[in-house]
Design a protein around this motif. Structure first.
Motif, short mmCIF file in Angstrom:
data_model
loop_
_atom_site.label_atom_id
_atom_site.label_comp_id
_atom_site.label_asym_id
_atom_site.label_seq_id
_atom_site.Cartn_x
_atom_site.Cartn_y
_atom_site.Cartn_z
N ASP A 53 23.30 47.94 34.02
CA ASP A 53 24.45 47.21 34.55
C ASP A 53 25.23 48.20 35.41
O ASP A 53 25.09 49.42 35.26
CB ASP A 53 25.34 46.66 33.44
CG ASP A 53 26.31 45.58 33.91
OD1 ASP A 53 26.25 45.18 35.10
OD2 ASP A 53 27.13 45.12 33.10
N LYS A 55 29.29 48.63 36.72
CA LYS A 55 30.65 48.12 36.60
C LYS A 55 31.56 48.83 37.59
O LYS A 55 31.40 50.03 37.81
CB LYS A 55 31.17 48.32 35.18
CG LYS A 55 30.38 47.55 34.14
CD LYS A 55 30.88 47.83 32.74
CE LYS A 55 29.98 47.22 31.72
NZ LYS A 55 30.26 45.88 31.36
N MET A 57 35.39 49.83 37.98
CA MET A 57 36.59 49.98 37.18
C MET A 57 37.75 50.37 38.10
O MET A 57 37.57 51.14 39.04
CB MET A 57 36.40 51.07 36.13
CG MET A 57 35.14 50.92 35.28
SD MET A 57 35.16 49.51 34.19
CE MET A 57 36.27 50.11 32.92
N GLN A 61 40.29 49.45 33.99
CA GLN A 61 39.97 48.05 33.72
C GLN A 61 38.73 47.63 34.52
O GLN A 61 38.63 47.92 35.71
CB GLN A 61 41.14 47.14 34.13
CG GLN A 61 42.41 47.40 33.35
CD GLN A 61 42.27 47.00 31.90
OE1 GLN A 61 41.72 45.97 31.57
NE2 GLN A 61 42.74 47.88 31.01
N GLU A 62 37.81 46.93 33.84
CA GLU A 62 36.64 46.41 34.55
C GLU A 62 37.08 45.28 35.46
O GLU A 62 37.72 44.33 35.03
CB GLU A 62 35.61 45.87 33.55
CG GLU A 62 34.41 45.25 34.23
CD GLU A 62 33.47 44.58 33.25
OE1 GLU A 62 33.08 43.43 33.53
OE2 GLU A 62 33.12 45.20 32.22
N TRP A 64 34.69 44.27 38.12
CA TRP A 64 33.43 43.65 38.54
C TRP A 64 32.30 44.23 37.72
O TRP A 64 32.29 45.41 37.40
CB TRP A 64 33.19 43.93 40.03
CG TRP A 64 31.89 43.35 40.53
CD1 TRP A 64 31.69 42.08 40.98
CD2 TRP A 64 30.63 44.02 40.64
NE1 TRP A 64 30.36 41.92 41.35
CE2 TRP A 64 29.69 43.09 41.15
CE3 TRP A 64 30.20 45.31 40.33
CZ2 TRP A 64 28.36 43.43 41.37
CZ3 TRP A 64 28.88 45.64 40.55
CH2 TRP A 64 27.97 44.70 41.08
N SER A 65 31.36 43.36 37.38
CA SER A 65 30.14 43.78 36.70
C SER A 65 28.98 43.02 37.32
O SER A 65 29.10 41.82 37.62
CB SER A 65 30.23 43.47 35.21
OG SER A 65 28.98 43.65 34.58
N TYR A 68 28.24 40.05 34.96
CA TYR A 68 29.40 39.43 34.32
C TYR A 68 29.05 38.00 33.88
O TYR A 68 28.50 37.21 34.65
CB TYR A 68 30.58 39.41 35.29
CG TYR A 68 31.81 38.75 34.74
CD1 TYR A 68 32.56 39.38 33.76
CD2 TYR A 68 32.21 37.50 35.18
CE1 TYR A 68 33.69 38.78 33.24
CE2 TYR A 68 33.33 36.88 34.68
CZ TYR A 68 34.08 37.53 33.71
OH TYR A 68 35.19 36.93 33.19
N ASP A 97 35.87 40.21 42.85
CA ASP A 97 35.92 40.65 41.46
C ASP A 97 35.21 39.62 40.57
O ASP A 97 34.63 38.65 41.06
CB ASP A 97 37.36 40.92 41.02
CG ASP A 97 38.25 39.68 40.99
OD1 ASP A 97 37.73 38.54 41.00
OD2 ASP A 97 39.48 39.86 40.95
N ASN A 98 35.29 39.82 39.26
CA ASN A 98 34.62 38.94 38.31
C ASN A 98 35.14 37.50 38.35
O ASN A 98 34.45 36.57 37.94
CB ASN A 98 34.74 39.47 36.88
CG ASN A 98 33.84 40.67 36.63
OD1 ASN A 98 32.84 40.86 37.30
ND2 ASN A 98 34.21 41.48 35.66
N TYR A 108 38.04 52.92 43.22
CA TYR A 108 37.31 52.30 42.12
C TYR A 108 36.29 53.29 41.58
O TYR A 108 35.71 54.08 42.33
CB TYR A 108 36.56 51.04 42.59
CG TYR A 108 37.47 49.92 42.99
CD1 TYR A 108 37.76 48.90 42.09
CD2 TYR A 108 38.04 49.87 44.25
CE1 TYR A 108 38.60 47.86 42.45
CE2 TYR A 108 38.88 48.84 44.62
CZ TYR A 108 39.16 47.83 43.72
OH TYR A 108 39.99 46.80 44.08
N SER A 128 29.14 58.64 36.69
CA SER A 128 29.98 57.71 37.44
C SER A 128 30.39 58.34 38.77
O SER A 128 30.44 59.57 38.88
CB SER A 128 31.22 57.36 36.64
OG SER A 128 30.89 56.75 35.42
#
Length: 134
Positions: A53, A55, A57, A61-62, A64-65, A68, A97-98, A108, A128
């Motif tokens: 996956d 992500k 951040m 805070q997440e 987008w994944s 998702y 975003d999600n 990000y 990361s």
């Protein structure tokens, strides 16, 4: 076989395949997690579906994944890489975003996750990386 014979790398590119860390709002961002056999022997390992996956951040805070709200059957799959061979896992963010809202300008953190097991031990994901949307 030792886990050190498998390396993982994160590649972040634009829609033209060029390495990037800066994107305009709304740009398509492409992510590839590459798993490479650096040994001189075949390496067998297991993954689940989808095996990875990515992500995004923002301030911890997440936002987008790649997967998702998606569910996958937890089935382990066997893979083999020949010496020097690699396997790639790809994902793409279309700038939302999600919740489907456009990502806003800012920094990000791209956090890759890898679900790959070698000798019953989980392989560490690539480090990361930070990207900037402006």
């Amino acid at each position: 076989m030792s886990r050190c014979f498998i390396q993982s790398k994160l590649h972040i590119t634009d829609q033209n395949g060029q390495n990037q860390t800066r994107f305009a709002i709304g740009d398509s961002i492409h992510f590839t997690v590459e798993v490479i056999n650096t040994s001189s022997k075949h390496v067998n390992f297991q993954t689940n579906q989808p095996g990875f996956d990515i992500k995004l951040m923002n301030n911890g805070q997440e936002v987008w994944s790649a997967f998702y709200n998606q569910l996958f059957m937890q089935v382990m799959m066997e893979h083999q890489l020949a010496p020097g061979e690699s396997m790639r896992f790809n994902a793409q963010c279309e700038g939302n975003d999600n919740q489907g809202e456009p990502l806003t300008a800012g920094s990000y953190q791209v956090v890759p996750e890898l679900v790959l097991f070698l000798d019953n031990k989980r392989l560490s994901p690539p480090a990361s990386e930070d990207i900037l949307l402006k």
